[in-house]
Design a protein around this motif. Structure first.
Motif, PDB file in Angstrom:
ATOM      1  N   SER A 232       0.827  -1.207   0.000  1.00  0.00           N
ATOM      2  CA  SER A 232       0.000   0.000   0.000  1.00  0.00           C
ATOM      3  C   SER A 232       0.862   1.257   0.000  1.00  0.00           C
ATOM      4  O   SER A 232       0.351   2.372   0.045  1.00  0.00           O
ATOM      5  N   ASN A 233       2.132   1.070  -0.007  1.00  0.00           N
ATOM      6  CA  ASN A 233       3.028   2.226  -0.142  1.00  0.00           C
ATOM      7  C   ASN A 233       4.400   1.761  -0.638  1.00  0.00           C
ATOM      8  O   ASN A 233       4.636   0.562  -0.798  1.00  0.00           O
ATOM      9  N   GLY A 234       5.284   2.727  -0.856  1.00  0.00           N
ATOM     10  CA  GLY A 234       6.631   2.397  -1.335  1.00  0.00           C
ATOM     11  C   GLY A 234       6.814   2.804  -2.781  1.00  0.00           C
ATOM     12  O   GLY A 234       5.849   3.054  -3.496  1.00  0.00           O
ATOM     13  N   ILE A 235       8.063   2.882  -3.198  1.00  0.00           N
ATOM     14  CA  ILE A 235       8.356   3.305  -4.569  1.00  0.00           C
ATOM     15  C   ILE A 235       7.808   2.277  -5.566  1.00  0.00           C
ATOM     16  O   ILE A 235       7.238   2.632  -6.606  1.00  0.00           O
ATOM     17  N   GLY A 236       7.957   1.008  -5.233  1.00  0.00           N
ATOM     18  CA  GLY A 236       7.432  -0.050  -6.106  1.00  0.00           C
ATOM     19  C   GLY A 236       5.932   0.090  -6.275  1.00  0.00           C
ATOM     20  O   GLY A 236       5.400  -0.016  -7.389  1.00  0.00           O
ATOM     21  N   PHE A 237       5.258   0.346  -5.161  1.00  0.00           N
ATOM     22  CA  PHE A 237       3.806   0.548  -5.191  1.00  0.00           C
ATOM     23  C   PHE A 237       3.456   1.742  -6.080  1.00  0.00           C
ATOM     24  O   PHE A 237       2.551   1.666  -6.921  1.00  0.00           O
ATOM     25  N   GLN A 238       4.163   2.843  -5.908  1.00  0.00           N
ATOM     26  CA  GLN A 238       3.906   4.051  -6.704  1.00  0.00           C
ATOM     27  C   GLN A 238       4.123   3.784  -8.197  1.00  0.00           C
ATOM     28  O   GLN A 238       3.391   4.306  -9.033  1.00  0.00           O
ATOM     29  N   LEU A 239       5.131   2.987  -8.514  1.00  0.00           N
ATOM     30  CA  LEU A 239       5.388   2.664  -9.918  1.00  0.00           C
ATOM     31  C   LEU A 239       4.211   1.916 -10.527  1.00  0.00           C
ATOM     32  O   LEU A 239       3.767   2.216 -11.637  1.00  0.00           O
ATOM     33  N   ILE A 240       3.715   0.923  -9.789  1.00  0.00           N
ATOM     34  CA  ILE A 240       2.578   0.151 -10.275  1.00  0.00           C
ATOM     35  C   ILE A 240       1.336   1.040 -10.400  1.00  0.00           C
ATOM     36  O   ILE A 240       0.590   0.958 -11.387  1.00  0.00           O
ATOM     37  N   GLN A 241       1.126   1.913  -9.420  1.00  0.00           N
ATOM     38  CA  GLN A 241       0.008   2.851  -9.468  1.00  0.00           C
ATOM     39  C   GLN A 241       0.089   3.722 -10.723  1.00  0.00           C
ATOM     40  O   GLN A 241      -0.894   3.887 -11.454  1.00  0.00           O
ATOM     41  N   ALA A 242       1.271   4.277 -10.939  1.00  0.00           N
ATOM     42  CA  ALA A 242       1.458   5.170 -12.084  1.00  0.00           C
ATOM     43  C   ALA A 242       1.208   4.427 -13.390  1.00  0.00           C
ATOM     44  O   ALA A 242       0.605   4.962 -14.322  1.00  0.00           O
ATOM     45  N   GLN A 243       1.663   3.171 -13.408  1.00  0.00           N
ATOM     46  CA  GLN A 243       1.452   2.368 -14.617  1.00  0.00           C
ATOM     47  C   GLN A 243      -0.043   2.172 -14.857  1.00  0.00           C
ATOM     48  O   GLN A 243      -0.556   2.387 -15.950  1.00  0.00           O
ATOM     49  N   GLY A 244      -0.780   1.808 -13.782  1.00  0.00           N
ATOM     50  CA  GLY A 244      -2.213   1.554 -13.884  1.00  0.00           C
ATOM     51  C   GLY A 244      -2.984   2.784 -14.341  1.00  0.00           C
ATOM     52  O   GLY A 244      -3.946   2.678 -15.088  1.00  0.00           O
ATOM     53  N   ARG A 245      -2.536   3.933 -13.888  1.00  0.00           N
ATOM     54  CA  ARG A 245      -3.250   5.176 -14.244  1.00  0.00           C
ATOM     55  C   ARG A 245      -2.645   5.869 -15.445  1.00  0.00           C
ATOM     56  O   ARG A 245      -2.978   7.015 -15.741  1.00  0.00           O
ATOM     57  N   PHE A 246      -1.684   5.184 -16.053  1.00  0.00           N
ATOM     58  CA  PHE A 246      -1.021   5.736 -17.225  1.00  0.00           C
ATOM     59  C   PHE A 246      -0.355   7.074 -16.959  1.00  0.00           C
ATOM     60  O   PHE A 246      -0.289   7.942 -17.807  1.00  0.00           O
ATOM     61  N   GLN A 247       0.174   7.234 -15.716  1.00  0.00           N
ATOM     62  CA  GLN A 247       0.882   8.484 -15.394  1.00  0.00           C
ATOM     63  C   GLN A 247       2.353   8.304 -15.717  1.00  0.00           C
ATOM     64  O   GLN A 247       3.163   8.005 -14.842  1.00  0.00           O
ATOM     65  N   LEU A 248       2.696   8.499 -17.009  1.00  0.00           N
ATOM     66  CA  LEU A 248       4.065   8.187 -17.414  1.00  0.00           C
ATOM     67  C   LEU A 248       5.090   9.095 -16.781  1.00  0.00           C
ATOM     68  O   LEU A 248       6.199   8.678 -16.480  1.00  0.00           O
ATOM     69  N   LEU A 249       4.698  10.348 -16.550  1.00  0.00           N
ATOM     70  CA  LEU A 249       5.646  11.278 -15.953  1.00  0.00           C
ATOM     71  C   LEU A 249       6.044  10.796 -14.553  1.00  0.00           C
ATOM     72  O   LEU A 249       7.217  10.800 -14.187  1.00  0.00           O
ATOM     73  N   ASN A 250       5.027  10.367 -13.777  1.00  0.00           N
ATOM     74  CA  ASN A 250       5.323   9.841 -12.442  1.00  0.00           C
ATOM     75  C   ASN A 250       6.233   8.623 -12.501  1.00  0.00           C
ATOM     76  O   ASN A 250       7.171   8.493 -11.710  1.00  0.00           O
ATOM     77  N   MET A 251       5.950   7.726 -13.447  1.00  0.00           N
ATOM     78  CA  MET A 251       6.799   6.548 -13.580  1.00  0.00           C
ATOM     79  C   MET A 251       8.247   6.936 -13.788  1.00  0.00           C
ATOM     80  O   MET A 251       9.162   6.434 -13.132  1.00  0.00           O
ATOM     81  N   TRP A 252       8.455   7.864 -14.710  1.00  0.00           N
ATOM     82  CA  TRP A 252       9.823   8.302 -15.001  1.00  0.00           C
ATOM     83  C   TRP A 252      10.455   8.965 -13.778  1.00  0.00           C
ATOM     84  O   TRP A 252      11.629   8.754 -13.482  1.00  0.00           O
TER      85      TRP A 252
END
Ligand SMILES: Nc1ncnc2c1ncn2[C@@H]1O[C@H](COP(=O)(O)OP(=O)(O)O)[C@@H](O)[C@H]1O
Ligand SMILES: [Mg+2]
Lengths: 287, 288
Positions: A232-252
């Motif tokens: 429910s948290n962590g950089i890995g979690f944020q990466l997966i979230q960004a991927q799911g929401r198509f937030q490419l800027l966040n992923m990068w």
């Protein structure tokens, strides 16, 4: 007894001068190394920036935007740091460090025991070889079933994956200590504890350090992977979230954060190694 | 040339001298610093077994400087490691200062052949020399005095803060000798200590051994494969045969003291002795 020393005094003076930090020769070396590191990187970033300005793509945002976004993610808000900084960035760092520390300690303890006794080395080595050939990431589902989806599972998972590198290197470092060095401890009746801490571990420290270095890379990798599932948290979690929401800027931006984190860890290890193992480097230079 | 000690290869076994000796007391001459009593050692077993030394019997009196020579691979290191208590012989026993060796005996120091491995490269010269006494009950000033004196005895004053890898091979071996001296041993074992230094440095180190023997009243056992060195340094030379090593001859060396690199080596008695030892070694243990 009179000829050799003089010739060698000069040689050793040179070595000693090299040993002292902060001398001009060495300072220049650091600058050159930084140059080799930063110049190609700067060129790449500039080219990327130009390319993304000329031909914008949603998949490859410009580097300036990535960096700006990262700063926005981590800093600002009401305090210096954002909630994301504490909740995700620091959480990952914490898990990684805890797992790394436990795995490294375990690896050093078991590796030393293996290295010291040929008997235990011979019985344990096949088991070690078998277990460590299972990719650590593949064991994550098992860890989840056994320990649940909490932080303790993640830390133990990281520790498990990290420990192999330290264990193998420690065992090989301790096992290859020359017999003369071990005899020295016995002949002068050095206590077992001093033999361990003042002969065995320092003698094996270059190898142990090599293991700790590989393990640090693995720790970051395993921390991120462990946050891909059931987190429910962590950089890995944020990466997966960004991927799911198509937030490419966040992923990068998160990938940039990981790159910086990796470099930082390397820098710290370099500094520690330079301090602890300077004798090793200098004694090799002479040959 | 065979001397009159009861403990030559041809002589009666040491135990024979005192057949009714009470259990737990050393065989051989009372007061001997080292008694080697029917010592044999075989490495491994079965097809790969190697019978390294066979039924060695000799004794060393306090303050003697005894050299052990033999062909390479004879089992000299094996013998020294049993004396040091690092290796339990398959048969027989070693007694040091009246006590049977079950481990490393008290008051014994050793200088290893491989100086680059016996010094700890992460410690300065001074801390290497202090290493064996660092855990002792001595006070800090007492330890420092011992270290300083030992470094002075080997001519390394002023090199305290250097690291072993900043020194030449001969200097490193002198650090190892200083370390042994600081331990204040009654018995000093040296295993081919000068085998890997150049000839000139070697002469200096040989004279250093002679000077510390006189200064510190130690018993010294010195393994070498160099025939000249074995005669030059010793009061007695023990010649070992090809493996399995037996004691070929126990030769008393009575050369003028103090020994001198030039005049001693010119002495007809020296030349005669070295020839005798060489012949023994070349014959590999057959009578000459
Ligand atoms: N640990 C060991 N296991 C088996 N054989 C050994 C071992 N150590 C020495 N040897 C053998 O014993 C013989 C005598 O060795 P060593 O005592 O080192 O001879 P030296 O010192 O006279 O050259 C050699 O043939 C050597 O290969
Ligand atoms: Mg040898």
């Amino acid at each position: 007894m009179t000829v050799a020393p003089e010739k060698n005094t000069r040689k050793s003076e040179r070595a000693e001068r090299a040993a002292r930090p902060g001398r001009p020769g060495r300072g220049r070396g650091v600058l050159v190394a930084l140059g080799y590191f930063f110049i190609p990187l700067a060129v790449l970033v500039v080219l990327w920036q130009i390319a993304t300005t000329v031909a914008p793509s949603p998949f490859f945002p410009p580097p300036v935007d990535i960096a700006e976004n990262l700063v926005k993610l981590l800093f600002g808000g009401d305090a210096v740091f954002t909630e994301v900084f504490y909740n995700d960035f620091l959480a990952t760092v914490g898990r990684m460090l805890a797992g790394y520390a436990i795995g490294a300690a375990w690896g050093i303890v078991v590796g030393t025991a293996m290295g010291l006794s040929q008997g235990s080395r011979e019985t344990v080595t096949p088991i070690v070889e078998f277990l460590r050939s299972i990719p650590a990431t593949a064991t994550l589902p098992l860890f989840i079933i056994l320990l649940g989806g909490g932080d303790d599972m993640r830390i133990i998972f990281i520790a498990y994956g990290v420990s192999w590198f330290v264990l193998i290197n420690t065992a090989s470092g301790v096992g290859s200590i020359h017999r003369t060095m071990l005899d020295l401890g016995k002949v002068f009746k050095i206590s077992p504890a001093r033999r361990l801490f003042s002969i065995v571990l320092p003698a094996a420290s270059p190898k142990i350090f090599a293991g700790l270095r590989i393990a640090s890379t693995a720790a970051l990798l395993l921390a991120i992977v462990s946050e891909f599932i059931l987190a429910s948290n962590g950089i890995g979690f944020q990466l997966i979230q960004a991927q799911g929401r198509f937030q490419l800027l966040n992923m990068w931006s998160w990938m940039l954060a990981l790159a910086i984190l990796g470099l930082l860890i390397n820098f710290v290890l370099d500094a520690v190694e330079n301090r602890v193992l300077s004798w090793h480097k200098l004694s090799r230079q002479k040959i | 040339m065979t001397d009159s000690l009861p403990t030559t290869s041809a002589g009666a076994p040491t135990q024979g001298a005192a057949p009714t000796r009470p259990a737990g007391t050393a065989p051989g001459t009372p007061g001997a610093a080292v008694v080697v009593d029917h010592v044999s050692h075989t490495y491994g077993r079965g097809d790969t077994a190697h019978h390294a030394i066979h039924d060695l019997n000799f004794e060393v009196m306090p303050k003697e400087c005894v050299s052990i020579v033999g062909p390479s691979g004879a089992g000299k290191t094996t013998l020294l490691r049993t004396l040091a208590g690092l290796l339990q012989p398959s048969e027989g026993a070693v007694w040091v200062n009246g006590k049977k060796n079950t481990g490393v005996p008290d008051g014994m120091a050793m200088v290893f052949q491989d100086y680059s491995r016996s010094l700890l490269p992460w410690l300065s010269v001074e801390r290497n020399v202090a290493f064996p006494i660092a855990g002792s009950s001595l006070s800090k000033p007492e330890r420092k005095a011992l270290v300083d004196e030992s470094l002075e005895a080997v001519g390394l004053k002023g090199f305290e803060k250097r690291y072993p890898w900043q020194l030449s091979g001969g200097m490193q071996q002198r650090v190892a000798i200083a370390r042994a001296l600081a331990y204040r041993p009654k018995l000093m074992l040296m295993d081919e200590p000068f085998a890997s230094v150049d000839a000139q440095t070697r002469e200096g180190l040989e004279d250093l051994v002679l000077s510390i023997r006189d200064r510190y009243d130690m018993t010294i056992l010195f393994v070498t494969h160099d025939i000249d060195e074995s005669v030059y340094l010793a009061n007695r030379v023990l010649v070992l045969s090809r493996p399995p090593a037996t004691l070929v001859e126990d030769i008393r060396v009575e050369l003028a003291e103090p020994r001198d690199q030039i005049t001693t080596r010119e002495d007809p008695a020296f030349i005669h002795l070295r020839g005798h030892v060489a012949r023994l070694i070349h014959s590999g243990g057959e009578p000459v």
